[in-house]
Design a protein around this motif. Sequence first.
Motif, short mmCIF file in Angstrom:
data_model
loop_
_atom_site.label_atom_id
_atom_site.label_comp_id
_atom_site.label_asym_id
_atom_site.label_seq_id
_atom_site.Cartn_x
_atom_site.Cartn_y
_atom_site.Cartn_z
N LEU A 340 0.82 -1.21 0.00
CA LEU A 340 0.00 0.00 0.00
C LEU A 340 0.85 1.26 0.00
O LEU A 340 0.44 2.31 -0.51
CB LEU A 340 -0.94 -0.01 1.21
CG LEU A 340 -2.00 -1.13 1.24
CD1 LEU A 340 -2.89 -0.99 2.47
CD2 LEU A 340 -2.85 -1.12 -0.02
N LYS A 341 2.04 1.17 0.58
CA LYS A 341 2.93 2.34 0.63
C LYS A 341 3.31 2.82 -0.76
O LYS A 341 3.59 4.00 -0.97
CB LYS A 341 4.18 1.99 1.43
CG LYS A 341 5.11 3.17 1.67
CD LYS A 341 6.31 2.77 2.52
CE LYS A 341 7.25 3.94 2.75
NZ LYS A 341 8.43 3.53 3.57
N ALA A 342 3.32 1.92 -1.73
CA ALA A 342 3.67 2.29 -3.10
C ALA A 342 2.64 3.23 -3.72
O ALA A 342 2.94 3.91 -4.71
CB ALA A 342 3.82 1.03 -3.95
N GLY A 343 1.45 3.26 -3.16
CA GLY A 343 0.44 4.21 -3.62
C GLY A 343 -0.05 3.98 -5.04
O GLY A 343 -0.41 4.93 -5.74
N GLU A 344 -0.10 2.74 -5.47
CA GLU A 344 -0.47 2.44 -6.85
C GLU A 344 -1.98 2.30 -7.01
O GLU A 344 -2.72 2.05 -6.06
CB GLU A 344 0.23 1.15 -7.30
CG GLU A 344 1.75 1.29 -7.36
CD GLU A 344 2.45 -0.05 -7.53
OE1 GLU A 344 3.31 -0.15 -8.41
OE2 GLU A 344 2.14 -0.98 -6.76
N GLN A 345 -2.42 2.44 -8.25
CA GLN A 345 -3.83 2.29 -8.61
C GLN A 345 -4.29 0.87 -8.28
O GLN A 345 -3.55 -0.10 -8.46
CB GLN A 345 -3.98 2.57 -10.10
CG GLN A 345 -5.35 2.34 -10.69
CD GLN A 345 -5.31 2.47 -12.21
OE1 GLN A 345 -4.26 2.71 -12.81
NE2 GLN A 345 -6.47 2.31 -12.84
N ILE A 350 -10.09 -1.70 -13.20
CA ILE A 350 -10.32 -2.38 -14.48
C ILE A 350 -11.04 -3.71 -14.25
O ILE A 350 -10.87 -4.66 -15.02
CB ILE A 350 -9.01 -2.60 -15.26
CG1 ILE A 350 -7.99 -3.38 -14.42
CG2 ILE A 350 -8.43 -1.27 -15.71
CD1 ILE A 350 -6.77 -3.84 -15.24
N LEU A 351 -11.86 -3.75 -13.21
CA LEU A 351 -12.60 -4.96 -12.86
C LEU A 351 -14.08 -4.64 -12.72
O LEU A 351 -14.45 -3.67 -12.05
CB LEU A 351 -12.07 -5.55 -11.55
CG LEU A 351 -12.79 -6.78 -10.99
CD1 LEU A 351 -12.64 -7.97 -11.93
CD2 LEU A 351 -12.25 -7.12 -9.60
N PRO A 485 -2.54 -4.16 -6.53
CA PRO A 485 -2.20 -3.00 -7.36
C PRO A 485 -2.10 -3.36 -8.85
O PRO A 485 -1.79 -4.49 -9.22
CB PRO A 485 -0.82 -2.59 -6.83
CG PRO A 485 -0.23 -3.86 -6.30
CD PRO A 485 -1.37 -4.69 -5.79
N VAL A 486 -2.39 -2.38 -9.69
CA VAL A 486 -2.21 -2.52 -11.13
C VAL A 486 -0.72 -2.60 -11.45
O VAL A 486 0.11 -1.95 -10.81
CB VAL A 486 -2.86 -1.32 -11.86
CG1 VAL A 486 -2.35 -1.19 -13.28
CG2 VAL A 486 -4.38 -1.46 -11.85
#
Length: 528
Positions: A340-345, A350-351, A485-486
Amino acid sequence: MSGQAAFALRGRNPDVLTCIANLSNDEVFTPPEFANRMLDTLAEAWAESRGGANLWADPNVRFLDPCTKSGVFLREITHRLVEGLKDDIPDLQARVNHILTRQVFGIGITRLTAMLARRSVYCSKHANGPHSICKAFSSEDGNIWFERVEHTWGETKCVYCDAPRAILERGEELENYAYAFIHTDDIRACMKEIFGGDMQFDVIIGNPPYQMKGGAGGSSDSSIYHLFVEQAMRLEPRYLCMVIPSRWMAGGRGMDEFRRTMLSSRKLIKLVDYPVSKEVFPNVAVEGGICFFLWSQFHNGPCDVTVVRGQEETTSSRQLDEFDVFVRDPRAVGILRKVLKAGEQSITDILTADTPFGIATNFDGFHDKRKAGDVALHYVRNGRRGIGFVPRNMIAKNTHLIDKWKVLAPEAHGGGHKMPSSVLGKPWLSPPPSVATQSFLAFWLENEDEAQSLESYYRTKFFRFLVSLRKLTQHALRSTYSWVPVQTWNRLWADEALYKKYGLTQEEIDYIEAVIRPMEANGGGDDA
């Protein structure tokens, strides 16, 4: 577990309450050993908050089981009080009379269970009968009450418990499952009416019914155990201890507000979680596992969480509201924080949601050969996947996705009980033009290469591990994928690259490898 003193007024070998069969999967009898573990937990918390005081030696503490079935909680409480109050009330008969008239109270969930509970506690189905161990009751019910209560019907359902009117509006000769404790707007007035005075209970303990048949519409059931918990909290006991399904921690229809309250209240002292319900109830399978909790209105702090798998017990002190759902295993928390720290989408962008193209699981209006204007329909019948064809113009939902490449994810798979677990059923690559029934959710992508990239990601242990943290039952809805994450869809993904990307330690990698089963593209792993 603390040893139990012999109860001089009864002898039982074997204990009959270990032998009786459950009424149903919704109304499960609590094994005496498990009830005593809960009572031990309660007594330990009582002593810790009161300088070592013995709960069972206090003649003023009042107990309520608001959903008694076999009477096991009330019986074991009485057992402990008879021993603990020896010094305070030396005469045995006077002691028993005091305990059963002043300290121990119950509400039966049906007429049958009320009689069973009285037999367990009073040794007689009539509290004032000649065989009753209590000689101070004037009524047959004593302090274990049951009277038929009627549902309050809205147009199609009960306004209190969502019981379906079409099923449960019936004559008095049949049980209607209108549980008295949750069919009132004023629980204090209800307790006063039932027990004949202002009642303040120090301890509320029990194992409530879990579901209402047909309450969610059609053949689906709705959860009702949380209604008993919420109602008990309104009585403001010192302690509340209940056995409930573990699925509230991360899912369940209508559980969002209940989960938010439980996790953020800081009033939970102890949470004991059994991911495999048969370790508590050997003859009943409760999807997602079983737990019991100890709540106190005076507690304000972290919760001791114990996870029990077979002979292995792990305990940690946790703040429960770090995430919107509860992560069962503390070893997973560090991994999730790194992701979660990576802050990615989130991949949920897309689901699709449930029933992606508006076609139910049991839809059978497809044909086997493609006709002009048809699109492929992916479906499941009797556990086997198949492809049929339907006219494009019959699709009314998500029509913009018909001509996209898709990776189909089975909506239901397993229950998370096996270790290691596959978590999800195998993905299904779906070239355009295509749709799917409610048996699947659909990831959508722009071309075949991207679809193959996502499919490889789905099969990784990393992907399915993140899903497992939100998936306690067989169902994996869109929200279950929230923490995945994506990635970039220009390569085939493998776990080694993902472990490196998110900086996982060898210990964290070993943990994921131990709990998630491989899913090979060539047909390995579990089928959907």
